[in-house]
Design a protein around this motif. Sequence first.
Motif, PDB file in Angstrom:
ATOM      1  N   ASP A 165      42.213  69.551  11.395  1.00 22.47           N
ATOM      2  CA  ASP A 165      43.232  70.286  12.159  1.00 22.47           C
ATOM      3  C   ASP A 165      43.808  69.493  13.325  1.00 22.47           C
ATOM      4  OD1 ASP A 165      43.124  72.490  10.574  1.00 22.47           O
ATOM      5  OD2 ASP A 165      41.857  73.690  11.888  1.00 22.47           O
ATOM      6  N   VAL A 166      42.924  68.957  14.165  1.00 19.44           N
ATOM      7  CA  VAL A 166      43.414  68.334  15.397  1.00 19.44           C
ATOM      8  C   VAL A 166      44.177  67.035  15.126  1.00 19.44           C
ATOM      9  CG1 VAL A 166      42.785  67.442  17.667  1.00 19.44           C
ATOM     10  CG2 VAL A 166      41.622  69.461  16.760  1.00 19.44           C
ATOM     11  N   PRO A 167      43.664  66.113  14.285  1.00 23.72           N
ATOM     12  CA  PRO A 167      44.491  64.942  13.966  1.00 23.72           C
ATOM     13  C   PRO A 167      45.848  65.334  13.379  1.00 23.72           C
ATOM     14  CG  PRO A 167      42.248  64.575  13.242  1.00 23.72           C
ATOM     15  CD  PRO A 167      42.331  66.011  13.670  1.00 23.72           C
ATOM     16  N   LEU A 168      45.858  66.359  12.529  1.00 21.67           N
ATOM     17  CA  LEU A 168      47.117  66.819  11.948  1.00 21.67           C
ATOM     18  C   LEU A 168      48.064  67.325  13.035  1.00 21.67           C
ATOM     19  CD1 LEU A 168      48.816  67.443   9.447  1.00 21.67           C
ATOM     20  CD2 LEU A 168      47.655  69.658   9.285  1.00 21.67           C
ATOM     21  N   THR A 169      47.526  68.083  13.995  1.00 22.33           N
ATOM     22  CA  THR A 169      48.340  68.578  15.098  1.00 22.33           C
ATOM     23  C   THR A 169      48.934  67.429  15.908  1.00 22.33           C
ATOM     24  OG1 THR A 169      47.071  70.632  15.298  1.00 22.33           O
ATOM     25  CG2 THR A 169      48.318  69.940  17.231  1.00 22.33           C
ATOM     26  N   VAL A 170      48.125  66.398  16.160  1.00 19.94           N
ATOM     27  CA  VAL A 170      48.611  65.249  16.918  1.00 19.94           C
ATOM     28  C   VAL A 170      49.753  64.562  16.179  1.00 19.94           C
ATOM     29  CG1 VAL A 170      48.025  62.968  17.838  1.00 19.94           C
ATOM     30  CG2 VAL A 170      46.408  64.855  18.094  1.00 19.94           C
ATOM     31  N   PHE A 171      49.571  64.321  14.885  1.00 24.15           N
ATOM     32  CA  PHE A 171      50.608  63.663  14.086  1.00 24.15           C
ATOM     33  C   PHE A 171      51.904  64.473  14.073  1.00 24.15           C
ATOM     34  CE2 PHE A 171      47.199  61.239  11.702  1.00 24.15           C
ATOM     35  CZ  PHE A 171      47.648  59.985  12.114  1.00 24.15           C
ATOM     36  N   GLN A 172      51.781  65.794  13.982  1.00 21.71           N
ATOM     37  CA  GLN A 172      52.964  66.643  13.873  1.00 21.71           C
ATOM     38  C   GLN A 172      53.617  66.951  15.212  1.00 21.71           C
ATOM     39  OE1 GLN A 172      51.315  70.007  11.722  1.00 21.71           O
ATOM     40  NE2 GLN A 172      52.110  69.241   9.770  1.00 21.71           N
ATOM     41  N   SER A 173      52.822  67.021  16.277  1.00 20.19           N
ATOM     42  CA  SER A 173      53.333  67.511  17.558  1.00 20.19           C
ATOM     43  C   SER A 173      53.728  66.421  18.536  1.00 20.19           C
ATOM     44  CB  SER A 173      52.287  68.417  18.226  1.00 20.19           C
ATOM     45  OG  SER A 173      51.933  69.492  17.388  1.00 20.19           O
ATOM     46  N   LEU A 174      53.139  65.235  18.406  1.00 16.80           N
ATOM     47  CA  LEU A 174      53.420  64.150  19.341  1.00 16.80           C
ATOM     48  C   LEU A 174      54.232  63.060  18.650  1.00 16.80           C
ATOM     49  CD1 LEU A 174      51.132  65.672  20.827  1.00 16.80           C
ATOM     50  CD2 LEU A 174      50.279  63.452  21.582  1.00 16.80           C
ATOM     51  N   ASP A 227      40.012  64.274  21.586  1.00 15.12           N
ATOM     52  CA  ASP A 227      38.724  64.612  20.970  1.00 15.12           C
ATOM     53  C   ASP A 227      38.109  65.748  21.782  1.00 15.12           C
ATOM     54  OD1 ASP A 227      36.424  64.674  19.509  1.00 15.12           O
ATOM     55  OD2 ASP A 227      35.905  62.563  19.785  1.00 15.12           O
ATOM     56  N   ILE A 228      38.626  66.956  21.563  1.00 13.91           N
ATOM     57  CA  ILE A 228      38.312  68.097  22.424  1.00 13.91           C
ATOM     58  C   ILE A 228      36.836  68.468  22.402  1.00 13.91           C
ATOM     59  CG2 ILE A 228      38.846  70.519  22.924  1.00 13.91           C
ATOM     60  CD1 ILE A 228      41.195  68.654  23.426  1.00 13.91           C
ATOM     61  N   THR A 229      36.200  68.421  21.237  1.00  7.30           N
ATOM     62  CA  THR A 229      34.798  68.829  21.165  1.00  7.30           C
ATOM     63  C   THR A 229      33.835  67.683  21.462  1.00  7.30           C
ATOM     64  OG1 THR A 229      34.757  68.425  18.766  1.00  7.30           O
ATOM     65  CG2 THR A 229      35.308  70.658  19.500  1.00  7.30           C
TER      66      THR A 229
END
Length: 276
Positions: A160-169, A76-78
């Motif tokens: 964007d960020v949840p999608l990145t987590v699902f795809q990258s991790l 949760d970067i922001t």
Amino acid sequence: MAKECDSKTCDKSSCEGCASKKNPQSMQAEMNPMSDVKHVIGIVSGKGGVGKSFVTASLANRMAKKGYKVGILDADITGPSIPKMYGLKGAAQANDSGIFPMETKNGIKVMSINLLLPTEDTPVIWRGPILGNMVKQFWTDVIWGDVDYLFVDMPPGTGDVPLTVFQSLPIEGIVIVTSPQDLVSMIVKKAYNMAGMMNVPVLGLVENYSYVKCPDCGKELKVFGESHIDEIAASLNVPVLGKMPIDPAYAAKVDEGAFDEIDNPYIEAAEAVMPQ
């Protein structure tokens, strides 16, 4: 043999036999070579303010108490809150091999943007792609070492960020955190459907703010209305992993930065669904 795609002459018919279509490239990022993370679990919510970080830290505490090596990746970067909950301050250390996470008093490794900023109240004013890249770096550049369970505290929603987590991790499963309000059914199903589209199992639901106990008579007061979590879980065919009350004692520990002292019994059922 499948033919290779020629980008200069590629059309719909020629792509039918393309090797890249039959064997799509994985978008999963490479783990830091000095890390050995066994299981990655996402903690998600369809909206903010439901206690997702509280559930993340509670699960981490309980698994650490059972003797597992545990980490928290604060995606949760922001709106990072994990360092504050554990009283972690200062800058994370790094060398040529990567960044070292900081450790809580109960031995949980933590990486958060707040451990890389000048002050804990410095705002992160970044656009989506940069946020996503930062999360990926928490996987590729952080030296997690030997970790049995890495809990990922995701930002709310399905952006964007949840999608990145699902795809990258390599997420093995998610826990969805919710609250009792009527609109929650729609919000939970959004998170559930996103997980389905990413082929990630939903391990179960946790409801926060379920009730508050009267300090005088012990009666459970439904501050946010009657719970609908059981019906929602039944409709999705997933278990309810816990119903957490509003507890001022827990809130006090968060404010003190002493969350390592919390042993949250209301999510005990979540331990049983963790992958082995």
